[in-house]
Design an enzyme around this catalytic site. Structure first.
Site, PDB file in Angstrom:
ATOM      1  NE  ARG A  62       4.912  15.643  27.157  1.00 54.16           N
ATOM      2  CZ  ARG A  62       4.984  14.813  26.115  1.00 54.16           C
ATOM      3  NH1 ARG A  62       5.420  13.583  26.275  1.00 54.16           N
ATOM      4  NH2 ARG A  62       4.618  15.226  24.917  1.00 54.16           N
ATOM      5  CE1 TYR A  75      -8.076  14.558  17.492  1.00 49.99           C
ATOM      6  CE2 TYR A  75      -8.530  13.346  15.465  1.00 49.99           C
ATOM      7  CZ  TYR A  75      -7.746  14.236  16.187  1.00 49.99           C
ATOM      8  OH  TYR A  75      -6.634  14.809  15.610  1.00 49.99           O
TER       9      TYR A  75
HETATM   10  P1  NDP Z   1       1.746  14.602  19.754  1.00 44.06           P
HETATM   11  O1  NDP Z   1       1.026  13.802  20.793  1.00 44.06           O
HETATM   12  O2  NDP Z   1       3.065  14.115  19.289  1.00 44.06           O
HETATM   13  O3  NDP Z   1       1.869  16.121  20.237  1.00 44.06           O
HETATM   14  C1  NDP Z   1       0.818  16.777  20.897  1.00 44.06           C
HETATM   15  C2  NDP Z   1       1.370  18.016  21.578  1.00 44.06           C
HETATM   16  O4  NDP Z   1       0.269  18.698  22.203  1.00 44.06           O
HETATM   17  C3  NDP Z   1       2.386  17.704  22.650  1.00 44.06           C
HETATM   18  O5  NDP Z   1       3.434  18.628  22.563  1.00 44.06           O
HETATM   19  C4  NDP Z   1       1.616  17.896  23.962  1.00 44.06           C
HETATM   20  O6  NDP Z   1       2.527  18.367  24.931  1.00 44.06           O
HETATM   21  C5  NDP Z   1       0.646  19.009  23.551  1.00 44.06           C
HETATM   22  N1  NDP Z   1      -0.552  19.059  24.374  1.00 44.06           N
HETATM   23  C6  NDP Z   1      -1.510  18.116  24.508  1.00 44.06           C
HETATM   24  N2  NDP Z   1      -2.442  18.514  25.382  1.00 44.06           N
HETATM   25  C7  NDP Z   1      -2.059  19.744  25.819  1.00 44.06           C
HETATM   26  C8  NDP Z   1      -2.602  20.685  26.730  1.00 44.06           C
HETATM   27  N3  NDP Z   1      -3.741  20.422  27.390  1.00 44.06           N
HETATM   28  N4  NDP Z   1      -1.960  21.842  26.929  1.00 44.06           N
HETATM   29  C9  NDP Z   1      -0.812  22.116  26.277  1.00 44.06           C
HETATM   30  N5  NDP Z   1      -0.252  21.283  25.390  1.00 44.06           N
HETATM   31  C10 NDP Z   1      -0.865  20.110  25.172  1.00 44.06           C
HETATM   32  O7  NDP Z   1       0.724  14.678  18.527  1.00 44.06           O
HETATM   33  P2  NDP Z   1       0.798  15.432  17.117  1.00 44.06           P
HETATM   34  O8  NDP Z   1       2.028  16.201  16.946  1.00 44.06           O
HETATM   35  O9  NDP Z   1       0.448  14.415  16.100  1.00 44.06           O
HETATM   36  O10 NDP Z   1      -0.463  16.389  17.288  1.00 44.06           O
HETATM   37  C11 NDP Z   1      -0.414  17.781  17.074  1.00 44.06           C
HETATM   38  C12 NDP Z   1      -1.739  18.225  16.512  1.00 44.06           C
HETATM   39  O11 NDP Z   1      -1.930  17.628  15.237  1.00 44.06           O
HETATM   40  C13 NDP Z   1      -2.959  17.844  17.350  1.00 44.06           C
HETATM   41  O12 NDP Z   1      -3.863  18.936  17.347  1.00 44.06           O
HETATM   42  C14 NDP Z   1      -3.535  16.665  16.586  1.00 44.06           C
HETATM   43  O13 NDP Z   1      -4.917  16.528  16.803  1.00 44.06           O
HETATM   44  C15 NDP Z   1      -3.225  17.067  15.162  1.00 44.06           C
HETATM   45  N6  NDP Z   1      -3.225  16.015  14.159  1.00 44.06           N
HETATM   46  C16 NDP Z   1      -2.408  14.917  14.299  1.00 44.06           C
HETATM   47  C17 NDP Z   1      -2.414  13.946  13.327  1.00 44.06           C
HETATM   48  C18 NDP Z   1      -1.603  12.692  13.436  1.00 44.06           C
HETATM   49  O14 NDP Z   1      -1.897  11.731  12.700  1.00 44.06           O
HETATM   50  N7  NDP Z   1      -0.584  12.649  14.263  1.00 44.06           N
HETATM   51  C19 NDP Z   1      -3.249  14.081  12.129  1.00 44.06           C
HETATM   52  C20 NDP Z   1      -4.057  15.243  12.097  1.00 44.06           C
HETATM   53  C21 NDP Z   1      -4.020  16.186  13.068  1.00 44.06           C
HETATM   54  P3  NDP Z   1       2.469  18.062  26.499  1.00 44.06           P
HETATM   55  O15 NDP Z   1       2.049  16.625  26.650  1.00 44.06           O
HETATM   56  O16 NDP Z   1       3.879  18.317  26.939  1.00 44.06           O
HETATM   57  O17 NDP Z   1       1.494  19.040  27.024  1.00 44.06           O
HETATM   58  C1  8X3 Z   2      -5.482  12.503  13.398  1.00 47.27           C
HETATM   59  C2  8X3 Z   2      -5.821  11.816  12.154  1.00 47.27           C
HETATM   60  O1  8X3 Z   2      -7.525  10.253  11.174  1.00 47.27           O
HETATM   61  O2  8X3 Z   2      -5.798   9.317  12.615  1.00 47.27           O
HETATM   62  O3  8X3 Z   2      -6.142  13.727  13.424  1.00 47.27           O
HETATM   63  O4  8X3 Z   2      -7.627  10.558  13.547  1.00 47.27           O
HETATM   64  S1  8X3 Z   2      -6.736  10.432  12.397  1.00 47.27           S
END
Ligand code: NDP
Ligand code: 8X3
Length: 252
Positions: free
Chosen positions: A35, A153
């Site tokens: 984005r 996932y």
């Molecule tokens: P968000 O959805 O808030 O952020 C995800 C980010 O990834 C956004 O900035 C999005 O930006 C970017 N993104 C997604 N797909 C793409 C792509 N194809 N290319 C480039 N950028 C991409 O989620 P989180 O901050 O929670 O997630 C961040 C990481 O943490 C992930 O790997 C997630 O699996 C992991 N995680 C999250 C947890 C949770 O509970 N929230 C727990 C454990 C792990 P844009 O859309 O602008 O591309």
């Molecule tokens: C995100 C954590 O357990 O909600 O990675 O899928 S969970």
């Protein structure tokens, strides 16, 4: 000279909090996400707040050719990357294996596993040349446990766990650190994306307990990055106090 951190998925949640944390520490940033409007406004805010240099790259980590191109064409001084945060990732859908959407599976595997690999291959080759660098991979509790309907996932995050261990072995001769950060439930856009924009359903995920916030994870990443040269944090599993395991949460 200022250090440089490259953060993928920097427009939201954990990636955005990392960008703020590294900028506060004086790092120059390369921020990657899809984005562009968010990338640009975030870069402007961080530049105003911390007076650091920021390069934004609007790109999809799944697009191998473009990732190679945008990284290869960075000016030489921006290739001196000290820290790579492989954070871009997502979950789509929460269905049993017989009912899952195969397009969702492709999106998760292509983003969480293949996208992480495409970026890592290029950046780690630069780190190997310099014999210096630190790669942070964002895994998950879902990479340590499997929960109902989490199937694909969870598989992608188990892959991130395995890749973190593999990278640590392969990059050991070159003095490159590899850290895996495995968060439990963090309230970001994650669940809104998982439930395809259904904000009410997403909100319910965090009802009745205090989830982690993105800054909690950025703080942990900064802890790992700021250890002395002879110390590597291999991995951290970070949970809300109210969460004991992937599906065991104490709600009011
Ligand atoms: P968000 O959805 O808030 O952020 C995800 C980010 O990834 C956004 O900035 C999005 O930006 C970017 N993104 C997604 N797909 C793409 C792509 N194809 N290319 C480039 N950028 C991409 O989620 P989180 O901050 O929670 O997630 C961040 C990481 O943490 C992930 O790997 C997630 O699996 C992991 N995680 C999250 C947890 C949770 O509970 N929230 C727990 C454990 C792990 P844009 O859309 O602008 O591309
Ligand atoms: C995100 C954590 O357990 O909600 O990675 O899928 S969970």
């Amino acid at each position: 000279m200022a250090k440089i951190a490259l953060i993928t998925g920097a427009t939201s949640g954990i990636g955005a909090a990392c960008a703020d944390t590294f900028a506060a520490q004086g790092y120059q940033l390369i921020l990657i996400a899809r984005r562009e409007n968010l990338l640009l406004s975030q870069a402007q805010q961080l530049t105003d707040k911390y007076q650091v240099k920021i390069k934004t790259i609007q790109a999809d980590v799944r697009d191998k050719e473009n990732i190679n191109y945008v990284l290869d064409t960075l000016p030489a001084e921006w290739k001196e990357i000290d820290v790579l945060v492989n954070n871009a990732g997502l979950s789509q859908g929460l269905d049993p294996i017989d009912k899952g959407d195969t397009d969702d599976w492709d999106t998760m595997i292509d983003t969480n596993v293949k996208g992480l690999l495409y970026v890592s291959k290029v950046v780690s080759s630069w780190m190997v040349e310099k014999k210096h660098g630190h790669i942070i991979n964002i895994g998950s509790i879902a990479g340590k446990e499997v929960y109902p309907n989490g199937n694909v996932y969870c598989a992608t995050k188990h892959a991130v766990d395995a890749l973190s261990k593999g990278m640590r072995i392969d990059l050991l001769p070159h003095g490159i650190k590899v850290t895996a950060i495995h968060p439990g439930m963090v309230e970001t856009e994650f669940s809104i994306v998982r439930f395809k924009g259904d904000e009410n359903r997403a909100k319910k995920v965090y009802d009745g307990f205090e989830p982690l916030i993105a800054q909690d994870i950025a703080d942990a990443i900064w802890y790992a990055v700021s250890r002395p040269a002879h110390v590597n944090i291999n991995e951290m599993l970070i949970m809300p106090t109210a969460q004991a395991a992937a599906t065991i949460v104490k709600r009011d």
